[in-house]
Write a protein that holds these residues in place. Sequence first.
Motif, PDB file in Angstrom:
ATOM      1  N   MET A  96       0.858  -1.172   0.000  1.00  0.00           N
ATOM      2  CA  MET A  96       0.000   0.000   0.000  1.00  0.00           C
ATOM      3  C   MET A  96       0.900   1.231   0.000  1.00  0.00           C
ATOM      4  SD  MET A  96      -2.990   1.319  -0.115  1.00  0.00           S
ATOM      5  CE  MET A  96      -4.337   0.362   0.498  1.00  0.00           C
ATOM      6  N   SER A  97       0.707   2.075  -0.989  1.00  0.00           N
ATOM      7  CA  SER A  97       1.480   3.316  -1.070  1.00  0.00           C
ATOM      8  C   SER A  97       0.506   4.480  -1.173  1.00  0.00           C
ATOM      9  CB  SER A  97       2.412   3.286  -2.279  1.00  0.00           C
ATOM     10  OG  SER A  97       1.666   3.305  -3.470  1.00  0.00           O
ATOM     11  N   GLU A  98       1.045   5.667  -1.319  1.00  0.00           N
ATOM     12  CA  GLU A  98       0.197   6.848  -1.464  1.00  0.00           C
ATOM     13  C   GLU A  98      -0.645   6.784  -2.732  1.00  0.00           C
ATOM     14  OE1 GLU A  98       2.656  10.297  -1.286  1.00  0.00           O
ATOM     15  OE2 GLU A  98       3.333   9.869   0.740  1.00  0.00           O
ATOM     16  N   SER A  99      -0.129   6.111  -3.751  1.00  0.00           N
ATOM     17  CA  SER A  99      -0.853   6.040  -5.026  1.00  0.00           C
ATOM     18  C   SER A  99      -1.844   4.886  -5.093  1.00  0.00           C
ATOM     19  CB  SER A  99       0.140   5.941  -6.185  1.00  0.00           C
ATOM     20  OG  SER A  99       1.018   4.866  -5.987  1.00  0.00           O
ATOM     21  N   GLY A 100      -1.867   3.998  -4.095  1.00  0.00           N
ATOM     22  CA  GLY A 100      -2.835   2.911  -4.075  1.00  0.00           C
ATOM     23  C   GLY A 100      -2.214   1.587  -3.676  1.00  0.00           C
TER      24      GLY A 100
END
Length: 159
Positions: free
Chosen positions: A120-124
């Motif tokens: 899970m990252s900031e972009s999804g």
Amino acid sequence: MEKRKIRFNILDFLIVAVVILCVAGVLLRGGVKTTDEKLETQKAIVSYYVANIQSASQHCFQAGDRIYSQTLGCDMGRLIGKVEVSPALYYAEDDGKISKTYSAADRIDLRGQFECEGKMSESGFSIGGTQYIAPGMSTYAYLPNINVTILITDVAVVE
């Protein structure tokens, strides 16, 4: 013998500067890991929706079956739990009003979940750290006994 004088103009200077910047960029970027590579792998529960399939097809969605996405080209995970079955729902417009109608034929809609691993990252959320998924995304999926188009409705990371 005549001596030739070398002249540099602005265009020559710009070309040399761009080449130096490109080489410096390659050298600096080579040793840096991206933010996504630094993230740890997590488990997620992904909810999905399958619209308007034959009612006999509900038995093809068994807990533990692997699900593969042709669209993304990756193994998405393993089905968990039981699927929720409801009559196939349609929306129709009549005199400017939108009304719900149910399929008279032997058609159903399914809702279910599968478990997967990714980052899970900031972009999804990315399955296996490579393929991003998000609510609202559709994908053509292969299961052991059926091929269907599924709509991703939710991605929840399990703590």
